[in-house]
Design a protein around this motif. Structure first.
Motif, PDB file in Angstrom:
ATOM      1  N   SER A 150     -92.704 -84.838 108.616  1.00 50.69           N
ATOM      2  CA  SER A 150     -92.276 -86.081 108.381  1.00 50.69           C
ATOM      3  C   SER A 150     -90.858 -86.375 107.481  1.00 50.69           C
ATOM      4  O   SER A 150     -90.417 -85.278 106.985  1.00 50.69           O
ATOM      5  CB  SER A 150     -93.260 -86.941 107.698  1.00 50.69           C
ATOM      6  N   CYS A 151     -90.471 -87.374 107.587  1.00 50.45           N
ATOM      7  CA  CYS A 151     -88.990 -87.732 106.717  1.00 50.45           C
ATOM      8  C   CYS A 151     -89.121 -88.901 106.164  1.00 50.45           C
ATOM      9  O   CYS A 151     -89.819 -89.765 106.634  1.00 50.45           O
ATOM     10  CB  CYS A 151     -87.876 -87.210 107.383  1.00 50.45           C
ATOM     11  N   SER A 152     -88.093 -89.440 105.197  1.00 49.61           N
ATOM     12  CA  SER A 152     -87.816 -90.573 104.916  1.00 49.61           C
ATOM     13  C   SER A 152     -86.398 -91.131 105.000  1.00 49.61           C
ATOM     14  O   SER A 152     -85.432 -90.430 104.736  1.00 49.61           O
ATOM     15  CB  SER A 152     -88.240 -90.741 103.304  1.00 49.61           C
ATOM     16  N   VAL A 153     -86.140 -92.269 105.323  1.00 51.63           N
ATOM     17  CA  VAL A 153     -84.651 -92.761 105.691  1.00 51.63           C
ATOM     18  C   VAL A 153     -84.540 -93.671 104.426  1.00 51.63           C
ATOM     19  O   VAL A 153     -85.391 -94.619 104.234  1.00 51.63           O
ATOM     20  CB  VAL A 153     -84.600 -93.630 106.919  1.00 51.63           C
TER      21      VAL A 153
ATOM     22  N   LEU B 110     -88.134 -82.423 117.667  1.00 51.30           N
ATOM     23  CA  LEU B 110     -88.104 -82.562 119.070  1.00 51.30           C
ATOM     24  C   LEU B 110     -87.819 -81.307 119.926  1.00 51.30           C
ATOM     25  O   LEU B 110     -88.458 -81.297 121.142  1.00 51.30           O
ATOM     26  CB  LEU B 110     -86.739 -83.834 119.385  1.00 51.30           C
ATOM     27  N   ALA B 111     -87.101 -80.598 119.239  1.00 49.07           N
ATOM     28  CA  ALA B 111     -86.994 -79.341 119.670  1.00 49.07           C
ATOM     29  C   ALA B 111     -88.243 -78.437 119.987  1.00 49.07           C
ATOM     30  O   ALA B 111     -88.546 -77.506 121.015  1.00 49.07           O
ATOM     31  CB  ALA B 111     -86.105 -78.349 119.070  1.00 49.07           C
ATOM     32  N   LEU B 112     -89.049 -78.818 119.097  1.00 49.21           N
ATOM     33  CA  LEU B 112     -90.622 -78.180 119.213  1.00 49.21           C
ATOM     34  C   LEU B 112     -91.649 -79.111 120.043  1.00 49.21           C
ATOM     35  O   LEU B 112     -92.943 -78.869 119.804  1.00 49.21           O
ATOM     36  CB  LEU B 112     -91.034 -77.991 117.823  1.00 49.21           C
ATOM     37  N   SER B 113     -91.134 -80.278 120.610  1.00 50.54           N
ATOM     38  CA  SER B 113     -92.013 -81.062 121.028  1.00 50.54           C
ATOM     39  C   SER B 113     -92.853 -81.612 120.195  1.00 50.54           C
ATOM     40  O   SER B 113     -94.007 -82.049 120.500  1.00 50.54           O
ATOM     41  CB  SER B 113     -92.658 -80.491 122.330  1.00 50.54           C
ATOM     42  N   LEU B 114     -92.426 -82.080 118.981  1.00 52.28           N
ATOM     43  CA  LEU B 114     -93.452 -82.552 117.859  1.00 52.28           C
ATOM     44  C   LEU B 114     -92.696 -84.075 117.578  1.00 52.28           C
ATOM     45  O   LEU B 114     -91.577 -84.219 117.631  1.00 52.28           O
ATOM     46  CB  LEU B 114     -93.294 -81.781 116.576  1.00 52.28           C
ATOM     47  N   HIS B 115     -93.730 -85.007 117.273  1.00 51.47           N
ATOM     48  CA  HIS B 115     -93.553 -86.316 117.016  1.00 51.47           C
ATOM     49  C   HIS B 115     -93.000 -86.077 115.417  1.00 51.47           C
ATOM     50  O   HIS B 115     -93.277 -85.480 114.641  1.00 51.47           O
ATOM     51  CB  HIS B 115     -94.783 -87.308 116.980  1.00 51.47           C
ATOM     52  N   THR B 116     -92.334 -87.261 114.986  1.00 53.55           N
ATOM     53  CA  THR B 116     -91.593 -87.650 113.683  1.00 53.55           C
ATOM     54  C   THR B 116     -92.283 -88.910 112.983  1.00 53.55           C
ATOM     55  O   THR B 116     -92.015 -89.743 113.695  1.00 53.55           O
ATOM     56  CB  THR B 116     -90.231 -87.328 113.742  1.00 53.55           C
TER      57      THR B 116
ATOM     58  N   ILE C  31     -92.966 -98.929 109.286  1.00 53.48           N
ATOM     59  CA  ILE C  31     -92.713 -97.564 109.598  1.00 53.48           C
ATOM     60  C   ILE C  31     -92.330 -97.239 110.892  1.00 53.48           C
ATOM     61  O   ILE C  31     -92.592 -98.077 111.857  1.00 53.48           O
ATOM     62  CB  ILE C  31     -93.966 -96.836 109.047  1.00 53.48           C
ATOM     63  N   LEU C  32     -91.759 -96.132 111.049  1.00 57.81           N
ATOM     64  CA  LEU C  32     -91.302 -95.773 112.049  1.00 57.81           C
ATOM     65  C   LEU C  32     -91.480 -94.608 112.633  1.00 57.81           C
ATOM     66  O   LEU C  32     -91.971 -93.652 112.003  1.00 57.81           O
ATOM     67  CB  LEU C  32     -89.772 -95.685 112.075  1.00 57.81           C
ATOM     68  N   VAL C  33     -91.793 -94.209 114.214  1.00 58.28           N
ATOM     69  CA  VAL C  33     -91.991 -92.782 114.706  1.00 58.28           C
ATOM     70  C   VAL C  33     -90.981 -92.590 115.723  1.00 58.28           C
ATOM     71  O   VAL C  33     -90.665 -93.378 116.689  1.00 58.28           O
ATOM     72  CB  VAL C  33     -93.664 -92.907 115.413  1.00 58.28           C
ATOM     73  N   VAL C  34     -90.660 -91.434 115.800  1.00 54.95           N
ATOM     74  CA  VAL C  34     -89.901 -90.959 116.743  1.00 54.95           C
ATOM     75  C   VAL C  34     -90.797 -89.812 117.609  1.00 54.95           C
ATOM     76  O   VAL C  34     -90.939 -88.828 117.207  1.00 54.95           O
ATOM     77  CB  VAL C  34     -88.652 -90.188 116.346  1.00 54.95           C
ATOM     78  N   PRO C  35     -91.011 -90.353 118.925  1.00 55.88           N
ATOM     79  CA  PRO C  35     -91.942 -89.460 119.506  1.00 55.88           C
ATOM     80  C   PRO C  35     -91.188 -88.278 120.472  1.00 55.88           C
ATOM     81  O   PRO C  35     -90.010 -88.405 120.691  1.00 55.88           O
ATOM     82  CB  PRO C  35     -92.609 -90.458 120.609  1.00 55.88           C
ATOM     83  N   ALA C  36     -91.908 -87.307 120.357  1.00 61.05           N
ATOM     84  CA  ALA C  36     -91.140 -86.336 121.471  1.00 61.05           C
ATOM     85  C   ALA C  36     -91.940 -86.620 123.140  1.00 61.05           C
ATOM     86  O   ALA C  36     -92.442 -87.684 123.080  1.00 61.05           O
ATOM     87  CB  ALA C  36     -91.920 -84.717 121.014  1.00 61.05           C
TER      88      ALA C  36
ATOM     89  N   LEU D 130     -86.386 -92.405 122.278  1.00 65.18           N
ATOM     90  CA  LEU D 130     -87.552 -93.423 122.138  1.00 65.18           C
ATOM     91  C   LEU D 130     -88.094 -93.621 120.674  1.00 65.18           C
ATOM     92  O   LEU D 130     -87.801 -92.811 119.847  1.00 65.18           O
ATOM     93  CB  LEU D 130     -88.702 -92.960 122.899  1.00 65.18           C
ATOM     94  N   TYR D 131     -88.607 -94.783 120.569  1.00 65.41           N
ATOM     95  CA  TYR D 131     -88.923 -94.986 119.097  1.00 65.41           C
ATOM     96  C   TYR D 131     -90.310 -95.775 119.314  1.00 65.41           C
ATOM     97  O   TYR D 131     -90.451 -96.645 120.237  1.00 65.41           O
ATOM     98  CB  TYR D 131     -87.973 -95.980 118.229  1.00 65.41           C
ATOM     99  N   VAL D 132     -91.125 -95.852 118.168  1.00 67.68           N
ATOM    100  CA  VAL D 132     -92.242 -96.537 117.964  1.00 67.68           C
ATOM    101  C   VAL D 132     -92.165 -97.491 116.640  1.00 67.68           C
ATOM    102  O   VAL D 132     -92.166 -96.382 115.652  1.00 67.68           O
ATOM    103  CB  VAL D 132     -93.518 -95.986 118.029  1.00 67.68           C
ATOM    104  N   GLY D 133     -92.040 -98.442 116.519  1.00 65.40           N
ATOM    105  CA  GLY D 133     -92.004 -99.344 115.321  1.00 65.40           C
ATOM    106  C   GLY D 133     -93.437 -99.879 115.004  1.00 65.40           C
ATOM    107  O   GLY D 133     -93.921-100.640 115.920  1.00 65.40           O
ATOM    108  N   ILE D 134     -93.639 -99.756 113.783  1.00 68.97           N
ATOM    109  CA  ILE D 134     -95.193-100.564 113.280  1.00 68.97           C
ATOM    110  C   ILE D 134     -94.671-101.210 112.317  1.00 68.97           C
ATOM    111  O   ILE D 134     -94.266-100.725 111.174  1.00 68.97           O
ATOM    112  CB  ILE D 134     -95.950 -99.333 113.109  1.00 68.97           C
ATOM    113  N   ALA D 135     -95.377-102.752 112.075  1.00 67.31           N
ATOM    114  CA  ALA D 135     -95.423-103.413 111.127  1.00 67.31           C
ATOM    115  C   ALA D 135     -96.783-103.915 110.586  1.00 67.31           C
ATOM    116  O   ALA D 135     -97.670-104.308 111.349  1.00 67.31           O
ATOM    117  CB  ALA D 135     -94.504-104.542 111.154  1.00 67.31           C
ATOM    118  N   ARG D 136     -96.958-103.801 109.307  1.00 75.02           N
ATOM    119  CA  ARG D 136     -98.235-104.273 108.480  1.00 75.02           C
ATOM    120  C   ARG D 136     -99.545-103.587 109.126  1.00 75.02           C
ATOM    121  O   ARG D 136    -100.366-104.071 109.467  1.00 75.02           O
ATOM    122  CB  ARG D 136     -98.347-105.901 108.770  1.00 75.02           C
ATOM    123  N   ALA D 137     -99.470-102.408 109.186  1.00 70.46           N
ATOM    124  CA  ALA D 137    -100.633-101.726 109.647  1.00 70.46           C
ATOM    125  C   ALA D 137    -101.526-101.901 108.600  1.00 70.46           C
ATOM    126  O   ALA D 137    -101.595-102.038 107.223  1.00 70.46           O
ATOM    127  CB  ALA D 137    -100.272-100.188 109.495  1.00 70.46           C
ATOM    128  N   GLY D 138    -103.019-102.202 109.165  1.00 66.75           N
ATOM    129  CA  GLY D 138    -103.935-102.324 108.206  1.00 66.75           C
ATOM    130  C   GLY D 138    -104.508-104.092 108.068  1.00 66.75           C
ATOM    131  O   GLY D 138    -105.473-104.371 107.795  1.00 66.75           O
TER     132      GLY D 138
END
Length: 250
Positions: free
Chosen positions: A132-135, A155-161, A229-234, A196-204
């Protein structure tokens, strides 16, 4: 005794019964307020709910000068409250090790975490996530590019972030801002920005927002109030793609 108590994702309903009982019977209650925050409540609401005075901690109170926490834990039962699950953050692991070095007994009461909630909300499979990482919010003369390097390597390893977004005293980074910053980082590093991105707001919360799409699409999407929070999918597995189409508007 120092007990790390997870508060969960959004409001006071997320704490476990075990955690609630411990906090109500603690001799001192501290709240770490810099790695995450419950947006569905506030400190006065917590104090009324727990029936206890809460000492709110800044980062330096935990990482640089935790003597008050440790002194109270050496004498009695201390509850150290955190958003999410307590041990997702390395700063909490460091405090636990300091307590152990001082001969103070410790324990953990776990709670729901954004790292697992993201998988449920997005349908992205948990074993396919890499580092994971933080912006952070850029500052004058300071614009790190390490986050996009992490994304590119995954992404080079086909892994989500999983991309954590900056929380400051008076502002919270939002998905569109984070995407714009990642795109600028990619440009500076001379790499292609994520497709591609996945954005999520107010989880829970009762009505979280989950949206998937290109950077251009999500920068124009209204996600509403924080936390985001943000996800970058592979490359997506067919089931992941179907899930995002059904629940995230892909």
């Amino acid at each position: 005794m120092l007990t790390f108590v997870g508060l969960g994702l959004y409001d006071l309903g997320d704490i476990s019964v075990k955690g609630l009982n411990y906090v109500k019977n603690a001799d001192a209650v501290f709240l770490e307020a810099y790695t995450s925050r419950l947006m569905g409540t506030d400190v006065p609401g917590m104090e009324a709910f727990f029936g206890a005075e809460i000492r709110v901690l800044a980062r330096e109170d935990v990482e640089e000068d935790p003597h008050e926490i440790l002194d109270r834990a050496a004498e009695g039962r201390v509850a150290f409250l955190t958003g999410g699950d307590p041990m997702v953050s390395t700063t909490h692991a460091d405090l636990r090790m300091r307590a152990a070095a001082a001969g103070i007994e410790t324990s953990i009461i776990h709670a729901s975490s954004i790292s697992s909630a993201v998988c449920g909300l997005s349908g992205l499979q948990n074993y396919r996530f890499g580092k994971s990482c933080s912006v952070p919010f850029p500052a004058k003369g300071w614009f790190p590019t390490a986050p996009v390097e992490t994304v590119t390597a995954n992404l080079a390893l086909s892994l989500h972030t999983l991309v954590y977004l900056d929380i400051q005293k008076d502002r919270y980074m939002r998905v569109p801002e984070a995407i714009a910053i990642l795109e600028e980082m990619a440009e500076k590093r001379g790499v292609e920005p994520p497709a591609l991105y996945v954005g999520i707001a107010r989880a829970g919360s009762e009505h979280p927002v989950v949206r998937a799409g290109t950077g251009a699409k999500l920068k124009e999407t209204e996600f509403g109030p924080p936390l985001h929070i943000l996800v970058v999918p592979a490359e997506l597995h067919p089931m992941e793609r179907d899930y995002l189409e059904i629940f995230a508007g892909l």
